[in-house]
Structure formats: C-alpha cells, structure tokens
Motif scaffolding. Structure first.
Motif, mmCIF file in Angstrom:
data_model
loop_
_atom_site.group_PDB
_atom_site.id
_atom_site.type_symbol
_atom_site.label_atom_id
_atom_site.label_comp_id
_atom_site.label_asym_id
_atom_site.label_seq_id
_atom_site.Cartn_x
_atom_site.Cartn_y
_atom_site.Cartn_z
ATOM 1 N N LYS A 38 -4.611 -1.570 -1.419
ATOM 2 C CA LYS A 38 -4.950 -1.883 -0.028
ATOM 3 C C LYS A 38 -3.722 -1.778 0.873
ATOM 4 O O LYS A 38 -3.816 -1.307 2.006
ATOM 5 C CB LYS A 38 -5.531 -3.297 0.048
ATOM 6 N N HIS A 39 -2.567 -2.167 0.355
ATOM 7 C CA HIS A 39 -1.349 -2.157 1.164
ATOM 8 C C HIS A 39 -0.448 -0.964 0.858
ATOM 9 O O HIS A 39 0.666 -0.883 1.370
ATOM 10 C CB HIS A 39 -0.578 -3.465 0.957
ATOM 11 N N GLY A 40 -0.923 -0.023 0.048
ATOM 12 C CA GLY A 40 -0.186 1.208 -0.211
ATOM 13 C C GLY A 40 1.080 1.020 -1.032
ATOM 14 O O GLY A 40 2.036 1.773 -0.846
ATOM 15 N N LEU A 41 1.095 0.064 -1.946
ATOM 16 C CA LEU A 41 2.286 -0.141 -2.779
ATOM 17 C C LEU A 41 2.343 0.903 -3.881
ATOM 18 O O LEU A 41 1.313 1.283 -4.446
ATOM 19 C CB LEU A 41 2.248 -1.529 -3.428
ATOM 20 N N PRO A 42 3.537 1.375 -4.214
ATOM 21 C CA PRO A 42 3.653 2.283 -5.352
ATOM 22 C C PRO A 42 3.410 1.525 -6.660
ATOM 23 O O PRO A 42 3.525 0.299 -6.714
ATOM 24 C CB PRO A 42 5.094 2.797 -5.264
ATOM 25 N N ASP A 43 3.079 2.261 -7.713
ATOM 26 C CA ASP A 43 2.768 1.642 -9.000
ATOM 27 C C ASP A 43 3.915 0.793 -9.548
ATOM 28 O O ASP A 43 3.679 -0.185 -10.244
ATOM 29 C CB ASP A 43 2.402 2.720 -10.027
ATOM 30 N N VAL A 72 3.624 -2.919 -8.386
ATOM 31 C CA VAL A 72 2.426 -3.706 -8.683
ATOM 32 C C VAL A 72 2.772 -4.885 -9.586
ATOM 33 O O VAL A 72 2.239 -5.980 -9.422
ATOM 34 C CB VAL A 72 1.334 -2.819 -9.319
ATOM 35 N N GLY A 73 3.682 -4.696 -10.515
ATOM 36 C CA GLY A 73 4.065 -5.766 -11.431
ATOM 37 C C GLY A 73 4.753 -6.937 -10.755
ATOM 38 O O GLY A 73 4.839 -8.024 -11.322
ATOM 39 N N PHE A 74 5.233 -6.750 -9.545
ATOM 40 C CA PHE A 74 5.918 -7.822 -8.831
ATOM 41 C C PHE A 74 4.963 -8.733 -8.056
ATOM 42 O O PHE A 74 5.399 -9.719 -7.475
ATOM 43 C CB PHE A 74 6.962 -7.245 -7.867
ATOM 44 N N LEU A 75 3.709 -8.382 -8.036
ATOM 45 C CA LEU A 75 2.733 -9.220 -7.334
ATOM 46 C C LEU A 75 2.471 -10.481 -8.145
ATOM 47 O O LEU A 75 2.118 -10.410 -9.314
ATOM 48 C CB LEU A 75 1.428 -8.457 -7.100
ATOM 49 N N GLU A 108 1.090 -11.418 -1.088
ATOM 50 C CA GLU A 108 2.263 -10.862 -1.782
ATOM 51 C C GLU A 108 2.368 -9.359 -1.551
ATOM 52 O O GLU A 108 3.458 -8.828 -1.315
ATOM 53 C CB GLU A 108 2.170 -11.138 -3.288
ATOM 54 N N ALA A 109 1.237 -8.666 -1.625
ATOM 55 C CA ALA A 109 1.240 -7.218 -1.427
ATOM 56 C C ALA A 109 1.656 -6.866 -0.003
ATOM 57 O O ALA A 109 2.396 -5.891 0.213
ATOM 58 C CB ALA A 109 -0.133 -6.640 -1.744
ATOM 59 N N ALA A 110 1.200 -7.643 0.959
ATOM 60 C CA ALA A 110 1.580 -7.386 2.349
ATOM 61 C C ALA A 110 3.088 -7.570 2.533
ATOM 62 O O ALA A 110 3.738 -6.779 3.233
ATOM 63 C CB ALA A 110 0.814 -8.318 3.289
ATOM 64 N N THR A 111 3.645 -8.586 1.899
ATOM 65 C CA THR A 111 5.085 -8.819 1.991
ATOM 66 C C THR A 111 5.872 -7.695 1.339
ATOM 67 O O THR A 111 6.850 -7.193 1.902
ATOM 68 C CB THR A 111 5.448 -10.171 1.339
ATOM 69 N N SER A 144 8.854 -1.959 1.150
ATOM 70 C CA SER A 144 8.713 -0.782 0.310
ATOM 71 C C SER A 144 9.442 0.384 0.965
ATOM 72 O O SER A 144 9.328 0.623 2.160
ATOM 73 C CB SER A 144 7.236 -0.438 0.120
ATOM 74 N N ALA A 145 10.168 1.162 0.188
ATOM 75 C CA ALA A 145 10.966 2.270 0.714
ATOM 76 C C ALA A 145 10.152 3.546 0.828
ATOM 77 O O ALA A 145 10.706 4.609 1.022
ATOM 78 C CB ALA A 145 12.176 2.496 -0.178
ATOM 79 N N ARG A 146 8.865 3.442 0.739
ATOM 80 C CA ARG A 146 8.018 4.622 0.798
ATOM 81 C C ARG A 146 8.004 5.147 2.231
ATOM 82 O O ARG A 146 7.650 4.465 3.170
ATOM 83 C CB ARG A 146 6.619 4.263 0.364
ATOM 84 N N SER A 147 8.412 6.386 2.376
ATOM 85 C CA SER A 147 8.441 7.007 3.694
ATOM 86 C C SER A 147 7.654 8.297 3.619
ATOM 87 O O SER A 147 7.949 9.170 2.816
ATOM 88 C CB SER A 147 9.888 7.297 4.091
ATOM 89 N N THR A 148 6.647 8.418 4.454
ATOM 90 C CA THR A 148 5.802 9.606 4.405
ATOM 91 C C THR A 148 6.046 10.542 5.580
ATOM 92 O O THR A 148 5.455 11.593 5.655
ATOM 93 C CB THR A 148 4.313 9.189 4.415
ATOM 94 N N THR A 149 6.922 10.163 6.496
ATOM 95 C CA THR A 149 7.151 11.026 7.656
ATOM 96 C C THR A 149 8.529 11.657 7.558
ATOM 97 O O THR A 149 9.434 11.121 6.924
ATOM 98 C CB THR A 149 7.068 10.212 8.957
#
Length: 157
Positions: A91-96, A99-102, A113-116, A121-126
């Motif tokens: 739902k919050h677009g976390l990488p796999d 997930v273990g940190f939730l 937790e996922a929202a935080t 998250s260092a995921r950058s799509t632009t």
C-alpha cells in the motif's frame, strides 16, 4: 350486620373417581439373593479394565488434538500477520527489503509503520540516474556523439 367466619369449608364426602386413569403395573421385586462367586466380580473387573483402557486412549487422542489445534491456531495468526505486513508494505510502496522492518500485530499498527518507513525509503522513480547518459538517446549507434554531448554537459555544469 352479620359477621362471617373466615374458616375454610371442609368437603363433605367427596369421592375421587379413578375412571380414565391408567392402571400402574406393579414393579417386580429385585432378586434379593446376593450373587456370590468370583464369576460376577471377574466379569465386572474385566469390563472396568476395558472401559478404563478406552478412556485412556480417548484422553490421549483428545490431548493430541488439542495440541494440534493450538499449533494450527498459532500458524494461522502468524500467516495473518505476515499477510497484513505485506498489504501495508504494498500500500505504501515499500521495497521487499524493508518489509521485514515492519513491526506490529494489527493492520493499523503495520500501516502506520509502513507509512513511516515509506517517508525514509530511498526509492526514487523520477529523473535519470547519476551515470550522465540518457537511455532515450537512441542506443549505441552514435557513441562518439553521445560521449561528446556528455562531456559538454559536464563542463557546463
């Protein structure tokens, strides 16, 4: 004025009719002679032993079933928590990898937790990467021109 007495009247000669009432059969008397001998005692003891063995077997099976139910309930809780963790992460677009940190046991806790984690998250799509080459430039057909443009871009910065 006459006073009336508050005494109950007793019925005078009322007869109870037994018509229509079924007749009760007499119950035969139990054999009053005590059983003597070891045959009866041995048969009763064998029956008690057989029933005790069946009860022990049923008790063992019941305990085994209770243990299985407890184990299956624990597995179901674990699976449901893992599913909620995956749902919150997606739902919050976390990488796999994150997930273990939730942490949490309810859907609301995992969602928070996922929202935080999604904020950090260092995921950058632009944008393009840091390599300096644009993958939409048409491939490697004109490598010299690509290198020259890249050098010019880095000098003007």
């Amino acid at each position: 004025m006459a006073k009336s007495e508050n005494t109950p009247e007793t019925p005078q000669g009322t007869a109870v009719s037994t018509e229509g009432v079924p007749e009760v059969e007499s119950v035969p008397e139990a054999d009053s002679t005590p059983q003597t001998g070891t045959e009866s005692f041995t048969a009763d003891a064998a029956l008690v032993d057989e029933l005790t063995a069946k009860l022990d077997t049923a008790t063992g099976e019941l305990e085994a079933l209770r243990a299985s139910v407890t184990e299956l309930e624990a597995r179901a809780v674990t699976a449901e928590t893992a599913l909620e963790r995956e749902r919150a992460a997606r739902k919050h677009g976390l990488p796999d990898e994150l997930v273990g940190f939730l942490r949490g046991t309810t859907a609301e806790e995992l969602d928070a937790e996922a929202a935080t984690l999604a904020k950090y998250s260092a995921r950058s799509t632009t944008g393009l990467g840091t390599g300096g080459l644009d993958p939409t430039d048409g491939g490697l057909s004109n490598v010299g021109a690509l290198v020259q443009r890249t050098i010019q871009r880095t000098r003007t910065r």
